[in-house]
Write an enzyme that holds these catalytic residues in place. Structure first.
Site, PDB file in Angstrom:
ATOM      1  N   TRP A   1      -6.590  15.284  40.425  1.00 47.87           N
ATOM      2  CA  TRP A   1      -7.594  14.267  40.829  1.00 47.87           C
ATOM      3  C   TRP A   1      -7.046  13.509  42.028  1.00 47.87           C
ATOM      4  O   TRP A   1      -6.105  12.744  41.888  1.00 47.87           O
ATOM      5  CB  TRP A   1      -7.836  13.341  39.654  1.00 47.87           C
ATOM      6  CG  TRP A   1      -8.836  12.240  39.875  1.00 47.87           C
ATOM      7  CD1 TRP A   1      -8.941  11.391  40.933  1.00 47.87           C
ATOM      8  CD2 TRP A   1      -9.876  11.857  38.977  1.00 47.87           C
ATOM      9  NE1 TRP A   1      -9.956  10.513  40.757  1.00 47.87           N
ATOM     10  CE2 TRP A   1     -10.555  10.769  39.565  1.00 47.87           C
ATOM     11  CE3 TRP A   1     -10.301  12.314  37.727  1.00 47.87           C
ATOM     12  CZ2 TRP A   1     -11.628  10.133  38.934  1.00 47.87           C
ATOM     13  CZ3 TRP A   1     -11.366  11.678  37.107  1.00 47.87           C
ATOM     14  CH2 TRP A   1     -12.030  10.602  37.712  1.00 47.87           C
ATOM     15  N   ASP A   2      -7.679  13.723  43.162  1.00 45.70           N
ATOM     16  CA  ASP A   2      -7.167  13.162  44.417  1.00 45.70           C
ATOM     17  C   ASP A   2      -8.013  11.977  44.873  1.00 45.70           C
ATOM     18  O   ASP A   2      -9.120  11.743  44.375  1.00 45.70           O
ATOM     19  CB  ASP A   2      -7.178  14.269  45.479  1.00 45.70           C
ATOM     20  CG  ASP A   2      -6.037  14.138  46.471  1.00 45.70           C
ATOM     21  OD1 ASP A   2      -5.538  13.013  46.664  1.00 45.70           O
ATOM     22  OD2 ASP A   2      -5.656  15.158  47.060  1.00 45.70           O
ATOM     23  N   MET A   3      -7.509  11.235  45.843  1.00 44.74           N
ATOM     24  CA  MET A   3      -8.226  10.080  46.396  1.00 44.74           C
ATOM     25  C   MET A   3      -7.597   9.821  47.753  1.00 44.74           C
ATOM     26  O   MET A   3      -6.483   9.328  47.842  1.00 44.74           O
ATOM     27  CB  MET A   3      -8.013   8.898  45.448  1.00 44.74           C
ATOM     28  CG  MET A   3      -8.858   7.691  45.692  1.00 44.74           C
ATOM     29  SD  MET A   3      -8.088   6.562  46.853  1.00 44.74           S
ATOM     30  CE  MET A   3      -9.058   5.111  46.604  1.00 44.74           C
ATOM     31  N   ASN A   4      -8.328  10.198  48.821  1.00 42.38           N
ATOM     32  CA  ASN A   4      -7.673  10.327  50.123  1.00 42.38           C
ATOM     33  C   ASN A   4      -8.090   9.347  51.204  1.00 42.38           C
ATOM     34  O   ASN A   4      -7.960   9.647  52.390  1.00 42.38           O
ATOM     35  CB  ASN A   4      -7.854  11.757  50.640  1.00 42.38           C
ATOM     36  CG  ASN A   4      -6.832  12.688  50.015  1.00 42.38           C
ATOM     37  OD1 ASN A   4      -5.649  12.365  49.944  1.00 42.38           O
ATOM     38  ND2 ASN A   4      -7.287  13.822  49.524  1.00 42.38           N
TER      39      ASN A   4
ATOM     40  N   ASP B   1       2.942  13.287  49.546  1.00 45.57           N
ATOM     41  CA  ASP B   1       2.593  14.424  50.401  1.00 45.57           C
ATOM     42  C   ASP B   1       3.795  14.844  51.232  1.00 45.57           C
ATOM     43  O   ASP B   1       3.766  15.881  51.893  1.00 45.57           O
ATOM     44  CB  ASP B   1       1.430  14.053  51.336  1.00 45.57           C
ATOM     45  CG  ASP B   1       0.083  14.367  50.691  1.00 45.57           C
ATOM     46  OD1 ASP B   1       0.071  15.003  49.622  1.00 45.57           O
ATOM     47  OD2 ASP B   1      -0.948  13.963  51.266  1.00 45.57           O
TER      48      ASP B   1
ATOM     49  N   ASP C   1      -7.585  22.007  47.318  1.00 44.74           N
ATOM     50  CA  ASP C   1      -8.779  21.749  48.122  1.00 44.74           C
ATOM     51  C   ASP C   1      -9.328  23.047  48.738  1.00 44.74           C
ATOM     52  O   ASP C   1      -8.570  23.965  49.027  1.00 44.74           O
ATOM     53  CB  ASP C   1      -8.357  20.778  49.240  1.00 44.74           C
ATOM     54  CG  ASP C   1      -9.521  20.041  49.831  1.00 44.74           C
ATOM     55  OD1 ASP C   1     -10.665  20.377  49.510  1.00 44.74           O
ATOM     56  OD2 ASP C   1      -9.266  19.116  50.624  1.00 44.74           O
TER      57      ASP C   1
HETATM   58  C1  GLA Z   1      -4.108  15.240  49.688  1.00 45.21           C
HETATM   59  C2  GLA Z   1      -3.115  15.655  48.624  1.00 45.21           C
HETATM   60  C3  GLA Z   1      -2.593  17.026  48.906  1.00 45.21           C
HETATM   61  C4  GLA Z   1      -3.750  17.991  48.963  1.00 45.21           C
HETATM   62  C5  GLA Z   1      -4.757  17.530  49.991  1.00 45.21           C
HETATM   63  C6  GLA Z   1      -6.005  18.385  49.944  1.00 45.21           C
HETATM   64  O1  GLA Z   1      -3.495  15.042  50.901  1.00 45.21           O
HETATM   65  O2  GLA Z   1      -2.076  14.725  48.527  1.00 45.21           O
HETATM   66  O3  GLA Z   1      -1.664  17.420  47.931  1.00 45.21           O
HETATM   67  O4  GLA Z   1      -4.337  18.090  47.690  1.00 45.21           O
HETATM   68  O5  GLA Z   1      -5.143  16.188  49.790  1.00 45.21           O
HETATM   69  O6  GLA Z   1      -6.944  17.996  50.873  1.00 45.21           O
END
Ligand code: GLA
Length: 720
Positions: free
Chosen positions: A472-475, A543, A362
């Protein structure tokens, strides 16, 4: 032929290498479940009516068939069966009764594709049974699909619903798999958790009533994984009957088990009802996602290996590189504080340490200097990369490494150019202010305009740039779920349409950048499911990179998913500077695909040298970890110890791990049995430099617990 039909008895049989499944069409109409279990010596008894007072029956048939007490293959709501239903449809006249009668069947080689949805790949042995049922009043036609993956002992199930009537109906609940079991003498294993605490192991006895897990979060979630298992009370790693179930889908789901008055247990997996309904116009068909089931009569370990093999051979995409790259990721080292200069230092160090790839996490795009801005603006930040992305990536690659980049396509920060231009592109309920989570909103992936925008902006930014890897993330999860482009009577479709859009974008990425691999992530392992695995080679396990927590997360992930899907990074620089701590952290990370989450450019020469040695060693046995057979010996939820090994098909190479979780004041000796060793062979342990007979390994190696908090040991046995 794995699927057969006995026309005399009206019995369908489905066989895999070691299991058998059978059901019977009773009275020419009702698909009644008979048997699922081991094949050898299976006794499949024909349908026997179990009469109970208060159970309704049809005046035509009398009491010969009672929907409420028999085992069914698939159950319409309000059809005389009071247990939880497989399918609830609101008919044009407003009521919700659905009577499904057998119409016909066909058996064919291979399988059908599930339009827009991930599903298991067929091979030359795959066979499918299609069973057509119909509601004669409404002309709704339901097809049940049973696809056999014989050598994995897996049968997959899914369902389609076609409205052949004249008016629209609404599907209010749909399940993809219904399995009625004759008794409930089982424990249920499920994986619960939270962000930074995914997939905790839980094993509890079934009780009378409905027990369920699921997700209403728009993602399969950290909180409950779609995998469940039902095991006999005495089942352990190596013995006892165990059924495993999973769902090939990444959004909302329901796994439910209902124990009813007959003492039987109805197991169901599917989309459920709470976050789903679907208006089906005359002539339209709805396809529900695929669910899978397996059975082992030799314990939990074999159930897991069935699913591992199935996932490796029928779910995961082909690997784009000969060797899985060892990754150095910038997130925990730099957070948002990245730029070209810093990344080039990473590339330089990575190449010197034998690391294959640097992943720029990020912070590289838009105004993304913190998590409150920039999501949606997928162009490079010129303050950080002054000449643009392509020249920067070319410079990175000049170090002889691969390059990966982080994206979070499904999200938008209100503080972004995208949101300012298109607030109507978010998931939202009309007239309500959207709630934030990590300062972000969810894009309406069911809206084709959103997909067009994303495809366009990613093409502009990434085309011609030599990217080898997307993370590819999804937060965040979805709240106030609705879509501005849907009419009022279709708002219940928004979450499902969202997932179809996500899968569309995954397929687009894979087709557009076929040489790049995708690592999936959702705040760690928040979408650790077979749907995501269809498109992503591996998933960021959690994480939580703290090794003690990881021991447990990795153990329980392995119940359902192969090690090759787990990204396991050596992390926590402070601890890594201490040799025995570094060894422990590394040996934990060897549970899956190795990577690093350290500021290596700022690390000591000793640490960098150690990393190089670690990677060299990993290369010797990574094939065992990523593609070998996995045997768990000790469950860290029950024993403070995790012990397991990976071995090849010939059993001539074995990688054994012992990990003590918490320090123990009083040392004790532990015997770890390597039962798969060939009894009459001789093995040399390349790590401990010692020789063992296979019989000795089967009797067990011994190791002592200690109070250090960093107690781990590995053996790499090679047959002489
Ligand atoms: C999530 C992912 C992390 C990182 C952050 C970046 O929390 O799990 O590994 O990529 O987003 O914002």
């Amino acid at each position: 032929m794995y699927i057969s039909y006995d026309a005399g008895k009206c019995i369908f049989s489905i066989e895999t290498a070691n299991t058998k499944y059978a059901f019977q069409i009773v009275g020419g109409k009702h698909p009644v479940h008979l048997y699922y279990g081991k094949k050898d010596g299976a006794e499949v008894a024909e349908f026997e009516n179990r009469f109970r007072s208060f159970s309704p029956y049809s005046p035509d048939e009398g009491r010969i068939y009672l929907a409420d007490t028999c085992m069914s293959e698939y159950v319409g709501f309000d059809s005389g069966d009071f247990r939880t239903s497989s399918l609830k449809i609101q008919n044009a006249n407003g009521d919700c009764a659905t009577f499904l009668s057998y119409k016909d069947y066909r058996v064919f080689k291979g399988r059908l594709d599930l339009e827009g949805l991930p599903c298991a790949d067929a091979d030359e042995n795959t066979e499918t049974l299609e069973l057509t049922l119909v509601d004669e009043l409404t002309n709704v036609e339901v097809k049940l699909y049973y696809t056999v993956f014989a050598d994995c002992d897996v049968i997959s199930r899914y369902v389609t619903v076609k409205n052949n009537g004249d008016s629209a109906v609404t599907i209010k609940k749909i399940m993809s798999l219904t399995l009625d079991m004759p008794d409930h003498d089982y424990d249920m294993i499920s994986l619960y958790g939270a962000h930074v605490n995914e997939r905790n192991y839980q094993r509890v006895p079934l009780f009378y009533g409905n027990q369920s897990i699921g997700s209403r979060r728009g993602a399969s979630s950290h909180q409950f994984n779609p995998f469940i298992a039902l095991c006999r009370k005495d089942a352990d790693e190596v013995s006892g009957g165990v059924y495993g179930f999973n769902f090939v889908y990444s959004g909302n789901f329901l796994d439910e088990v209902e124990v009813d008055q007959t003492g039987g247990a109805r197991v169901q997996l599917g989309l459920g009802s709470e976050n789903f309904d679907w208006r089906l116009n005359a002539g339209d068909t709805f396809v529900a996602p695929e669910a899978v089931m397996t059975y082992s009569d030799t314990g939990i370990g074999q159930m897991s290996r069935n699913f591992h093999k199935f996932t490796l051979e029928h779910i995961l995409p082909p690997e784009p590189f000969e060797n899985r790259p060892v990754v150095l990721n910038t997130w925990e080292a730099c957070y948002f504080d990245i730029d070209e200069k810093e990344l080039l230092r990473f590339a330089d160090t990575a190449s010197k340490c034998g690391i294959d790839m640097v992943v720029m996490d990020d912070g590289w795009f838009g105004a993304r200097n913190h998590d409150r801005a920039g999501l949606g603006d997928w162009y490079e930040n010129r303050d950080k990369f002054k000449d643009g992305l392509k020249p920067f990536v070319d410079k990175m690659k000049a170090y002889g490494i691969k390059f990966g980049i982080w994206v979070e396509p499904e999200m938008v920060n209100p503080d972004s150019d995208l949101y300012r231009a298109h607030p109507e592109w978010c998931v939202q309920c009309r007239g309500r202010e959207g709630m934030l989570s990590r300062s972000q909103l969810v894009l309406d992936m069911g809206n084709p305009a959103v997909l067009d925008y994303l495809k366009d902006i990613f093409s502009k930014t990434f085309d011609g740039v030599a990217i080898d890897y997307f993370k590819w993330d999804m937060n965040r999860h979805m709240s106030q779920v609705g879509s501005p482009i849907l009419p009022a009577d279709r708002q219940g479709e928004a979450a499902y349409r969202y997932m179809l859009g996500v899968y569309d974008l995954f397929r687009w990425f894979r087709a557009k950048y076929p040489n790049a691999m995708i690592e999936n992530c959702s705040g760690g392992g928040g979408r650790y499911d077979l749907g995501m695995m269809k498109y992503s080679t591996m998933i960021w396990t959690s994480d939580n990179t703290w090794c003690r927590k990881r021991i447990r997360i990795q153990y329980s992930s392995m119940l359902a998913y192969p090690a090759s899907t787990m990204s396991c990074h050596v992390a926590g620089l402070k601890h890594c500077e201490v040799p025995e701590q570094l060894k422990y952290i590394y040996e934990v990370a060897l549970g899956g695909a190795l990577g690093y989450e350290l500021h290596l450019p700022n690390a000591s020469d000793e640490l960098r040298a150690a990393v190089k040695v670690q990677i060299g060693n990993y290369r010797k046995y990574e094939d065992l970890i990523l593609r070998g057979d996995y045997y768990s010996i000790m469950n860290p939820y029950e024993t403070n110890i995790s012990a397991y090994y990976y071995t090849n098909a010939d059993r001539d190479r074995i990688l054994l791990s012992f990990l003590q979780n918490e320090p123990e004041e009083k040392s004790r000796e532990i015997t770890i049995k390597v039962c798969e060793a060939q009894a009459d062979a001789t093995y040399y342990d390349e790590i401990g430099k010692d020789t063992y007979t296979g019989e000795q390994l089967r009797q067990g190696v011994t190791v002592a617990t200690d109070d250090s908090g960093w107690n781990s040991r590995m053996w790499y046995f090679v047959k002489q």
